[in-house]
Design a protein around this motif. Structure first.
Motif, PDB file in Angstrom:
ATOM      1  N   ILE A 141       0.522  11.766   3.097  1.00  0.00           N
ATOM      2  CA  ILE A 141       1.695  11.307   3.841  1.00  0.00           C
ATOM      3  C   ILE A 141       1.983   9.843   3.496  1.00  0.00           C
ATOM      4  CG2 ILE A 141       2.472  10.664   6.154  1.00  0.00           C
ATOM      5  CD1 ILE A 141       2.901  13.516   5.729  1.00  0.00           C
ATOM      6  N   ALA A 142       0.928   9.022   3.494  1.00  0.00           N
ATOM      7  CA  ALA A 142       1.122   7.598   3.214  1.00  0.00           C
ATOM      8  C   ALA A 142       1.744   7.408   1.838  1.00  0.00           C
ATOM      9  CB  ALA A 142      -0.215   6.852   3.298  1.00  0.00           C
ATOM     10  N   PHE A 143       1.185   8.102   0.846  1.00  0.00           N
ATOM     11  CA  PHE A 143       1.693   7.967  -0.519  1.00  0.00           C
ATOM     12  C   PHE A 143       3.121   8.486  -0.610  1.00  0.00           C
ATOM     13  CE2 PHE A 143       2.041   9.269  -4.988  1.00  0.00           C
ATOM     14  CZ  PHE A 143       1.694   8.075  -5.588  1.00  0.00           C
ATOM     15  N   GLY A 144       3.387   9.642   0.028  1.00  0.00           N
ATOM     16  CA  GLY A 144       4.733  10.219  -0.007  1.00  0.00           C
ATOM     17  C   GLY A 144       5.755   9.269   0.578  1.00  0.00           C
ATOM     18  N   ILE A 145       5.425   8.681   1.725  1.00  0.00           N
ATOM     19  CA  ILE A 145       6.376   7.779   2.375  1.00  0.00           C
ATOM     20  C   ILE A 145       6.587   6.529   1.526  1.00  0.00           C
ATOM     21  CG2 ILE A 145       6.626   6.237   4.340  1.00  0.00           C
ATOM     22  CD1 ILE A 145       5.453   8.510   6.021  1.00  0.00           C
ATOM     23  N   TYR A 146       5.492   6.042   0.939  1.00  0.00           N
ATOM     24  CA  TYR A 146       5.594   4.852   0.085  1.00  0.00           C
ATOM     25  C   TYR A 146       6.533   5.114  -1.073  1.00  0.00           C
ATOM     26  CZ  TYR A 146       4.250   1.088  -3.022  1.00  0.00           C
ATOM     27  OH  TYR A 146       4.268   0.017  -3.860  1.00  0.00           O
ATOM     28  N   ARG A 147       6.382   6.274  -1.718  1.00  0.00           N
ATOM     29  CA  ARG A 147       7.241   6.638  -2.853  1.00  0.00           C
ATOM     30  C   ARG A 147       8.688   6.833  -2.412  1.00  0.00           C
ATOM     31  NH1 ARG A 147       4.720   7.714  -7.850  1.00  0.00           N
ATOM     32  NH2 ARG A 147       3.907   5.608  -8.049  1.00  0.00           N
ATOM     33  N   LEU A 148       8.837   7.534  -1.273  1.00  0.00           N
ATOM     34  CA  LEU A 148      10.179   7.813  -0.759  1.00  0.00           C
ATOM     35  C   LEU A 148      10.903   6.503  -0.489  1.00  0.00           C
ATOM     36  CD1 LEU A 148      11.887  10.285   0.194  1.00  0.00           C
ATOM     37  CD2 LEU A 148      11.180   9.683   2.498  1.00  0.00           C
ATOM     38  N   CYS A 149      10.205   5.559   0.160  1.00  0.00           N
ATOM     39  CA  CYS A 149      10.821   4.265   0.460  1.00  0.00           C
ATOM     40  C   CYS A 149      11.164   3.538  -0.839  1.00  0.00           C
ATOM     41  CB  CYS A 149       9.875   3.397   1.287  1.00  0.00           C
ATOM     42  SG  CYS A 149       9.689   3.970   2.961  1.00  0.00           S
ATOM     43  N   GLY A 150      10.308   3.707  -1.862  1.00  0.00           N
ATOM     44  CA  GLY A 150      10.604   3.087  -3.151  1.00  0.00           C
ATOM     45  C   GLY A 150      11.896   3.624  -3.735  1.00  0.00           C
ATOM     46  N   LYS A 151      12.085   4.950  -3.621  1.00  0.00           N
ATOM     47  CA  LYS A 151      13.307   5.583  -4.138  1.00  0.00           C
ATOM     48  C   LYS A 151      14.525   5.099  -3.365  1.00  0.00           C
ATOM     49  CE  LYS A 151      12.157   8.975  -7.151  1.00  0.00           C
ATOM     50  NZ  LYS A 151      11.117   9.950  -6.783  1.00  0.00           N
ATOM     51  N   LEU A 152      14.336   4.902  -2.047  1.00  0.00           N
ATOM     52  CA  LEU A 152      15.479   4.530  -1.202  1.00  0.00           C
ATOM     53  C   LEU A 152      15.720   3.031  -1.204  1.00  0.00           C
ATOM     54  CD1 LEU A 152      14.809   6.831   1.875  1.00  0.00           C
ATOM     55  CD2 LEU A 152      16.460   7.173   0.031  1.00  0.00           C
ATOM     56  N   ASN A 153      14.960   2.294  -2.041  1.00  0.00           N
ATOM     57  CA  ASN A 153      15.105   0.839  -2.142  1.00  0.00           C
ATOM     58  C   ASN A 153      14.862   0.114  -0.835  1.00  0.00           C
ATOM     59  OD1 ASN A 153      15.531   0.376  -4.823  1.00  0.00           O
ATOM     60  ND2 ASN A 153      17.707   0.914  -4.686  1.00  0.00           N
ATOM     61  N   VAL A 154      13.933   0.616  -0.044  1.00  0.00           N
ATOM     62  CA  VAL A 154      13.550  -0.106   1.166  1.00  0.00           C
ATOM     63  C   VAL A 154      12.694  -1.295   0.726  1.00  0.00           C
ATOM     64  CG1 VAL A 154      12.320   0.079   3.361  1.00  0.00           C
ATOM     65  CG2 VAL A 154      13.526   2.053   2.443  1.00  0.00           C
ATOM     66  N   ASN A 155      12.755  -2.388   1.454  1.00  0.00           N
ATOM     67  CA  ASN A 155      11.910  -3.546   1.189  1.00  0.00           C
ATOM     68  C   ASN A 155      10.458  -3.109   1.055  1.00  0.00           C
ATOM     69  OD1 ASN A 155       9.989  -5.606   1.983  1.00  0.00           O
ATOM     70  ND2 ASN A 155      11.761  -6.894   2.400  1.00  0.00           N
ATOM     71  N   ARG A 156       9.753  -3.644   0.024  1.00  0.00           N
ATOM     72  CA  ARG A 156       8.432  -3.109  -0.265  1.00  0.00           C
ATOM     73  C   ARG A 156       7.445  -3.314   0.886  1.00  0.00           C
ATOM     74  NH1 ARG A 156       6.675  -3.554  -5.618  1.00  0.00           N
ATOM     75  NH2 ARG A 156       4.896  -4.902  -5.442  1.00  0.00           N
ATOM     76  N   ARG A 157       7.529  -4.492   1.524  1.00  0.00           N
ATOM     77  CA  ARG A 157       6.576  -4.739   2.614  1.00  0.00           C
ATOM     78  C   ARG A 157       6.806  -3.780   3.758  1.00  0.00           C
ATOM     79  NH1 ARG A 157       6.731 -11.259   1.809  1.00  0.00           N
ATOM     80  NH2 ARG A 157       5.773 -11.075  -0.224  1.00  0.00           N
ATOM     81  N   VAL A 158       8.088  -3.559   4.080  1.00  0.00           N
ATOM     82  CA  VAL A 158       8.397  -2.602   5.147  1.00  0.00           C
ATOM     83  C   VAL A 158       7.876  -1.227   4.775  1.00  0.00           C
ATOM     84  CG1 VAL A 158      10.247  -1.471   6.413  1.00  0.00           C
ATOM     85  CG2 VAL A 158      10.434  -3.890   5.839  1.00  0.00           C
ATOM     86  N   SER A 159       8.041  -0.846   3.499  1.00  0.00           N
ATOM     87  CA  SER A 159       7.635   0.505   3.123  1.00  0.00           C
ATOM     88  C   SER A 159       6.121   0.641   3.166  1.00  0.00           C
ATOM     89  CB  SER A 159       8.190   0.884   1.752  1.00  0.00           C
ATOM     90  OG  SER A 159       7.674   0.049   0.767  1.00  0.00           O
ATOM     91  N   ILE A 160       5.382  -0.435   2.798  1.00  0.00           N
ATOM     92  CA  ILE A 160       3.923  -0.354   2.897  1.00  0.00           C
ATOM     93  C   ILE A 160       3.500  -0.201   4.351  1.00  0.00           C
ATOM     94  CG2 ILE A 160       1.791  -1.683   2.627  1.00  0.00           C
ATOM     95  CD1 ILE A 160       2.984  -2.755   0.045  1.00  0.00           C
TER      96      ILE A 160
END
Lengths: 257, 251
Positions: B149-168
């Motif tokens: 789940i953690a990895f999936g959300i991290y990748r998803l946020c990366g695709k959606l261009n969410v701020n990296r710190r927020v996505s972590i």
């Protein structure tokens, strides 16, 4: 640094054949879990405490403290097992909360208590293994059980690295403390983050040099470790076999009832 | 004080109180002997395919470069040490992070499944967190479900261009929450409630562990962000080595 590891090296049962201790632990654990009676749990608990404390020479105060580690989990989840929220009061206890009751039945209270006993007995089995058998010897037993070589090798390296990293971490933490790095909550969070990232950077660098060192000593994909074989004594084996048969009998009896 | 500030202060007092009530807060390992024998075996079997996938991926990594062996072992030791250290909590009571969320983000969920089971064995034997019979269930919740789940959300946020710190933060926070939910469901399946069955039992377990696990997830999320900021500042080449930063992101 790790209390259990340190105590284990002091145990008087340390030089007994590792496979013997491993088989004893696993069999007792399985029988303890399979049993439905509180008597089996009590026997397992007492025998393990006797073996680890009296025979192994682990200080009782230390042992009692170790037994308290899982207490938080035990209390929380057993409360969840016993207490129900229902409109109808059950037979053991009931506290009214408006129209609802915080309530439990006698059978669930008994089952919860039995589960507590069983879990604590199982914990003493685990402690018997970890307080008498050194990790490298446990890995030797796993190797005999044909766990893949890569996993064994990884475990061996990880076990070694844990102590390296803990040493580094505690040095960083001491220097942070002496520089007021834990003054308030914000600095504490920042210090912890800094410590962890420095730890990772250092460990990554170290892994590189470590590989070079291993290669310089003819590492070709297999770590060879000298293990001493200590044959198991027949008397001990008979005792263990008799004890396990007794437990098996108790388990079968608890199922029949 | 403004209304918002008042709410914040109240919330922090509540969190502080909850931490004061629970003396030690571990990530939620099911203790030794707490699951019936059938469930121990079943959860172990469910973990097998994930472990096999992780094993093959590790083997390939080592085949491509033998140097990866010490690197992977170091990462495993890092996850263990991070999870064994006391983390700052509000009242000074002691609590520990899982470390698998950070591991999944840095090394990928496949490696974390095998490293996770090794770390769980060490945690059981050396720290008495978790146990040998509950290894399967704990591996599923902490080394498989949470990291994926953690990895999936991290990748998803990366695709959606969410701020990296927020996505972590989101990845680690939600990974922890998911681990806690999975563990509650595991306990509920083994011990259904006499009033309302498995669902009611799951709600009870979720409720009992919420006061310790929810603040823990928030703190672990914040700490992981702080750790990654530190890494990005000091260790760009190393991060590129383990495949965390790709060329573009590092610049």
């Amino acid at each position: 640094m790790i209390v259990i590891d340190k105590l284990c090296y002091q145990s008087k049962l340390r030089y007994i054949n590792a496979s013997e201790k491993f088989v004893y632990t696993v069999l007792t654990l399985i029988l303890c879990i399979a049993s439905r009676s509180a008597a089996t749990a009590a026997v397992v608990f007492l025998v393990n405490v006797y073996l680890t404390v009296a025979k192994g020479g682990i200080p009782f105060a230390r042992y009692a403290k170790l037994l308290l580690i899982p207490a938080a989990f035990l209390v929380a989840s057993t409360t969840a097992l016993m207490v129900n929220l229902s409109r109808m009061p059950l037979d053991a206890f009931a506290f009214p909360l408006g129209e609802w009751y915080l309530t439990g039945s006698i059978s669930s209270v008994l089952a919860g208590l039995r589960l507590c006993g069983k879990a604590l007995a199982a914990v003493t089995c685990l402690y018997f293994l970890s307080l008498t058998t050194v990790m490298t010897e446990i890995l030797g037993v796993l190797k005999k059980l044909h766990v893949p070589g890569l996993v064994i090798e990884l475990m061996m390296l990880i076990y070694r690295f844990i102590f390296l990293l803990m040493e580094t971490a505690s040095a960083i933490i001491i220097s942070q403390n002496s520089r007021l790095g834990n003054r308030d909550y914000q600095t504490r969070v920042r210090s912890f983050g800094g410590m962890a990232s420095a730890l990772l950077v250092r460990s990554l660098k170290r892994s590189g040099t470590l590989y070079d060192a291993m290669e310089a000593r003819c590492y070709d994909g297999e770590l060879k470790i000298l293990s001493e074989e200590r044959p198991a004594e027949k008397k001990e084996l008979f005792c263990i076999a008799g004890y396990e048969l007794l437990l098996l009998g108790m388990v079968i009896w608890s199922w029949m009832r | 004080m403004k209304k918002q500030e008042k709410i914040l202060v109240k919330a922090s007092v509540v969190i502080a109180l909850l931490f004061a009530v629970a003396p030690t807060v571990n990530a939620m390992h099911i203790m030794e002997g707490y699951l019936p024998a059938g469930y121990c075996v079943a959860w172990g079997l469910i973990c097998l395919p994930f472990l096999a996938a992780g094993f093959i991926s590790l083997k390939n990594k080592i085949k491509t470069n033998r140097k990866n062996l010490t690197l992977i072992a170091m990462s495993g030791a890092f996850i263990f040490v991070i999870s064994s250290l006391k983390i700052p909590s509000v009242t000074g009571s002691c609590s520990h992070m899982t470390g698998t969320g950070l591991g999944a983000i840095l090394f990928g969920p496949a490696s974390v499944s095998v490293l996770g089971i090794i770390v769980l064995v060490f945690q059981a034997v050396l720290l008495a967190h978790g146990g040998l019979t509950t290894l399967g269930a704990n591996t599923f919740s902490m080394a498989v479900a949470g990291p994926i789940i953690a990895f999936g959300i991290y990748r998803l946020c990366g695709k959606l261009n969410v701020n990296r710190r927020v996505s972590i933060f989101l990845a680690v926070f939600l990974g922890d929450i998911f681990t806690y939910c999975v563990t509650s469901v595991q306990l509920a399946l083994a011990y259904p409630s006499e009033v309302g069955g498995t669902a009611a039992s799951a709600v009870k377990f979720l409720g009992v562990f919420a006061p310790t696990q929810l603040p823990l997830a928030v703190i672990e999320g914040i700490l992981t962000v702080v750790i990654v900021i530190g890494l990005e500042t000091y260790a760009v080449p190393e991060l590129r080595n383990i495949g965390f930063l790709r060329g573009k992101e590092a610049e």
